[in-house]
Motif scaffolding. Structure first.
Motif, PDB file in Angstrom:
ATOM      1  N   TYR A  32      16.690  94.975  36.112  1.00 22.49           N
ATOM      2  CA  TYR A  32      15.714  95.562  37.181  1.00 22.49           C
ATOM      3  C   TYR A  32      15.433  94.430  38.930  1.00 22.49           C
ATOM      4  O   TYR A  32      15.639  92.984  38.657  1.00 22.49           O
ATOM      5  CB  TYR A  32      14.650  94.712  35.879  1.00 22.49           C
TER       6      TYR A  32
ATOM      7  N   GLU B 196      10.964 102.289  32.885  1.00 19.58           N
ATOM      8  CA  GLU B 196      11.967 101.604  32.806  1.00 19.58           C
ATOM      9  C   GLU B 196      12.603 100.305  31.251  1.00 19.58           C
ATOM     10  O   GLU B 196      13.907 100.513  31.491  1.00 19.58           O
ATOM     11  CB  GLU B 196      12.087 100.791  34.090  1.00 19.58           C
TER      12      GLU B 196
ATOM     13  N   SER C 121      15.737 100.948  29.788  1.00 19.37           N
ATOM     14  CA  SER C 121      17.252  99.908  29.676  1.00 19.37           C
ATOM     15  C   SER C 121      16.918  99.743  28.239  1.00 19.37           C
ATOM     16  O   SER C 121      17.746  98.058  27.453  1.00 19.37           O
ATOM     17  CB  SER C 121      16.397  99.141  30.214  1.00 19.37           C
TER      18      SER C 121
END
Length: 127
Positions: free
Chosen positions: A13, A113, A117
């Motif tokens: 990230y 995100e 992920s």
């Protein structure tokens, strides 16, 4: 120094949030205690604080932290509105008033995100 390629590292990230989880102590129990405190009052919960705990736990790449990631994914699933958005349920005194519910693009992006992920299929993958 070149930036890491997110395609090569699904846990990457662009902001290092490891301290959000590591600062809770050396165990997932500390993460889960913090998560319980952050979400105890839904009317005062700051979605970004919750999401950054989950992202930080994922960035630690410690299998012992996967329960934290899973708990944050569960929170996203329980908390999202009918359009999947995470609302702030308290007013934001600002240069202009924001009455609840209001939505932060940071919260929506971080939720996406984390799900991309670490929470595919609603459950974190193994590290």
């Amino acid at each position: 120094m070149t930036a890491p390629d997110p395609a090569a590292d699904p846990y990457d990230y662009h902001v290092d949030l490891r301290e959000k989880a590591a600062g809770t102590g050396s165990s997932a129990a500390g993460d889960l205690d913090l998560l319980a405190r952050l979400t105890a009052d839904p009317e005062r919960t700051n979605p970004v604080s919750v999401l950054q705990l989950g992202l930080g736990a994922l960035q630690l790449r410690d299998p012992g932290r996967l329960p934290t990631v899973a708990a944050v994914v569960d929170w996203i699933e329980r908390t999202g509105d009918e359009q999947g958005r995470l609302a702030y349920r308290f007013p934001m005194p600002h240069t202009f008033p924001l009455d609840p519910p209001w939505y932060s693009s940071l919260a929506q992006g971080e939720a996406g995100e984390l799900l991309r992920s670490g929470g595919r299929g609603s459950r974190p993958r193994r590290l």
